[in-house]
Design an enzyme around this catalytic site. Sequence first.
Site: not given
Length: 665
Positions: A40, A42, A44-45, A337, A429, A453, A469
């Site tokens: 991954g 994103g 994090a990765g 939320r 989400h 996540e 984030l």
Amino acid sequence: MALNSKVPKGPIKDKWTDYKNHINLVNPANKRHIDVIVVGTGLAGGSASATLAELGYNVKAFAYQDSPRRAHSIAAQGGINAAKNYQGDGDSTYRLFYDTVKGGDYRSRESNVYRLAEVSANIIDQCVAQGVPFARDYGGLLDNRSFGGVLVSRTFYAKGQTGQQLLLGAYSAMNRQIARGKIEMFNRHEMLDVVIVDGKARGIIARNLVTGEIERHSAHAVVIASGGYGNVYFLSTNAMGSNVTAGWKVHKKGAYFANPCYTQIHPTCIPRSGDYQSKLTLMSESLRNDGRIWVPKHLDDVKAIKEGNKKPTELTEEQRDYFLERRYPAFGNLVPRDVASRAAKERCDAGHGVNATGEAVYLDFAASFERYGKEQAKIQNLVNPSEAKIKELGQEIVKAKYGNLFQMYEKIIDENPYETPMMIYPAVHYTMGGVWVDYNLMTTIPGCYAIGEANFSDHGANRLGASALMQGLADGYFVLPYTIGDYLADDIRTGKISTETVEFEAAEKEVKERIAFFVSNKGTHSVDYYHKKLGKIMWDKCGMSRNSEGLKTAIEEISALRKDFWINVNVPGTDTEYNEQLAKAGRVADFLELGELFAKDALVREESAGGHFREEHQTPDGEAKRIKDFQFVSAWEYKGEPKDAVLHKEPLEYENIEVKERSYK
């Protein structure tokens, strides 16, 4: 198996500092002999890959997209939290920690959350140094805005493109290391299994999605940074390719999975338009800073709007129900939320939904246009400006803050949100659950880590806005690079991990057999047929509203659907070409297994938490009442200020109330 969180002893505010002072380190000269796989790319990765490579480790990074820039982190819009207190409004590390734990209904691991709050300020400095174009105020300082569930402004943002800009920062850091040869990048590759050698994660089996080739890759440690599993619902705000496969494969090899039944229900999504929709579109929570959420008070007005006989702008203030402001006056439209989502669903279930499906409420910016317009008129020294001029001035301010979001809404809905209130509705989400990790972010498989996540630790039953984030970059830039070194210090003499072993051979054989089944099975239904059916079961029976009978039915239905999938699924094409349906077949097979676990987890949790409420606990007006659990009562009680709960002690003397106690394999 006994779970050991490995949380350091001592006061919570000192745990991370003391931990770093006493962990094992890897000599810089030895890091070049150690390999790390990161699945991954994103936030994090990507940040983990760049940082580990900068430290000297040899990194192999895997992405199923054609570039790390396409990771789903790019879709994050509203901002990133950090406790820098630039606004001077009372923010602090402790307050960010407290808000995060409270917003998650006290179901996150407090020690991890405090560390997250502690390193949050460093993230902003790191990203500014990379050139991330955060918004700035008139004096040139970084600007902040508010998000739900807090009483301060701590969210740094780049218009409605924060995730994209942060990802480009991490990507640029990765590119530096790719050029140096410290990161070997594998685009269009999907991890299909983890390889365990002598009880430790020592590599992965990956498929080249372009050629279909099955590859063996070894390393001294494996990091899972593959995001969440919201697409188990089929319709979600996730990209269509987002999946659970990497996390699920390590789970099936022995890593525990925690809190699978908790998902984030985001309140500000564009409502679905019909049964043939493939995904949902998120509208940033930042819009709730300036937009007011309401529905018509009277059902006659609802009917007139649906039939096209009345416009929402024709309703007077007295004819509108600003239900969040009415129920939660202290936070108003900026409640967390889960609270906003439950309230919107309750109003729509009561018949006040304003679109054709009855699943929409209004997000109205008229009051902000007027407020900002009057302010600008004074600044520009305009005498007796007309209402039209005030509105025009106000719209320019809102456009500067959220213009791309308004444009996106208009392209999808074909209505001008500057003239007609936006329509929004809750949707799946982010996922709260994930692979169980200890304080080091290691799973129950030695040498296998999960960050961002993909793990369960930081958000409990509900995530506050702009914290995704924050967690991804905290884990990748500032946490994992420390904790993984403590483990890898024992591997400096291990040498290269061979892929020519029985463990790699067995894992590869299993992967090939599954792929061969998919391309040879001559069933009658497409992969999407099963995915959509699973999604409907999940939303109807395991979504925001749950009950014991429905969950038991869901378990039976998912089990039957899963059995039918393995008999009747049909995958066109071959395994030696780019075959998106083949890739999706494997992902949906994993979703079917996860979905069953998801429903079983929800069934045994006889509680209302986060975005989900048990109907057994529903009050007459539709709001979920809370029950005692984990030695605390939820902070979010209907019609009242948040209660001080167990957490609110100074200093924090208690030990962790850990989600691990309610984790299920």
